[in-house]
Design a protein around this motif. Structure first.
Motif, PDB file in Angstrom:
ATOM      1  N   UNK A 103       0.264  -0.985  -0.261  1.00 34.64           N
ATOM      2  CA  UNK A 103       0.171  -0.040   0.130  1.00 34.64           C
ATOM      3  C   UNK A 103       1.159   0.845   0.039  1.00 34.64           C
ATOM      4  N   UNK A 104       0.358   2.116  -1.644  1.00 39.74           N
ATOM      5  CA  UNK A 104       1.336   3.589  -1.153  1.00 39.74           C
ATOM      6  C   UNK A 104       0.801   4.864  -0.895  1.00 39.74           C
ATOM      7  N   UNK A 105       0.988   5.980   0.446  1.00 37.71           N
ATOM      8  CA  UNK A 105       0.181   6.632  -0.050  1.00 37.71           C
ATOM      9  C   UNK A 105       0.389   7.795  -0.782  1.00 37.71           C
ATOM     10  N   UNK A 106      -0.724   8.338  -1.242  1.00 33.13           N
ATOM     11  CA  UNK A 106      -0.685   9.458  -2.552  1.00 33.13           C
ATOM     12  C   UNK A 106      -0.385  10.386  -1.687  1.00 33.13           C
ATOM     13  N   UNK A 107       0.078  11.267  -2.340  1.00 32.74           N
ATOM     14  CA  UNK A 107       0.121  12.759  -1.755  1.00 32.74           C
ATOM     15  C   UNK A 107      -0.992  13.713  -3.018  1.00 32.74           C
ATOM     16  N   UNK A 108      -1.214  14.774  -2.798  1.00 37.66           N
ATOM     17  CA  UNK A 108      -2.267  15.411  -3.522  1.00 37.66           C
ATOM     18  C   UNK A 108      -0.916  17.089  -4.202  1.00 37.66           C
ATOM     19  N   UNK A 109      -1.616  17.429  -4.783  1.00 33.21           N
ATOM     20  CA  UNK A 109      -0.995  18.300  -5.662  1.00 33.21           C
ATOM     21  C   UNK A 109      -0.787  19.605  -4.288  1.00 33.21           C
ATOM     22  N   UNK A 110      -1.533  20.238  -3.644  1.00 33.41           N
ATOM     23  CA  UNK A 110      -1.353  20.863  -2.077  1.00 33.41           C
ATOM     24  C   UNK A 110       0.013  20.630  -1.873  1.00 33.41           C
ATOM     25  N   UNK A 111       0.495  19.317  -1.784  1.00 28.44           N
ATOM     26  CA  UNK A 111       1.401  18.965  -0.907  1.00 28.44           C
ATOM     27  C   UNK A 111       2.528  18.922  -0.821  1.00 28.44           C
ATOM     28  N   UNK A 112       2.139  19.128  -2.313  1.00 28.21           N
ATOM     29  CA  UNK A 112       3.321  19.136  -3.727  1.00 28.21           C
ATOM     30  C   UNK A 112       4.075  20.154  -2.974  1.00 28.21           C
ATOM     31  N   UNK A 113       5.514  20.981  -3.497  1.00 27.29           N
ATOM     32  CA  UNK A 113       6.462  22.175  -3.478  1.00 27.29           C
ATOM     33  C   UNK A 113       6.279  22.377  -4.686  1.00 27.29           C
TER      34      UNK A 113
END
Length: 113
Positions: A103-113
């Motif tokens: 299982x891999x967590x997914x980052x939202x666009x808001x969490x990206x620099x």
């Protein structure tokens, strides 16, 4: 799912002959819901390799014998809050004694620099 929902990607390796049943179980449990679409998944084919050791009860092959099996890698997206239930449904539908999965967590666009 709303954009604020924490998402994960569930990946499982399954013999090609059982892939449709596992895909159906994942979808039925709620995996692969993207917007107005349901049962979304992505698959690739490859070869799984394993050697059952003493204590195993292999579905395919025998103790001490290396096996190579045509397998599919199935990936689905799911809400993190539903992941355990979805994994349990996948494991119940999977023919192997110990299905390889992660299982891999997914980052939202808001969490990206």
């Amino acid at each position: 799912m709303t954009p604020q929902t924490e998402l994960v990607v569930i990946v499982v390796y399954v013999p090609h002959t059982d892939a449709e049943a596992v895909r159906a179980a994942l979808a039925e449990a709620g995996a692969g819901a993207i917007g107005d679409y349901r049962g979304c998944s992505w698959s690739t084919s490859g070869q799984g390799r394993f050697t059952p050791v003493e204590g195993a009860n292999p579905t395919i092959g025998g103790i001490g014998v290396e096996e190579t099996v045509p397998e599919d890698r199935i990936e689905v997206i799911a809400a993190r809050s539903d992941a355990r239930r979805i994994l349990e449904a996948m494991i119940a539908a999977h023919p192997y004694e110990e299905p390889a999965h992660h299982v891999i967590p997914v980052l939202s666009a808001a969490e990206l620099p």
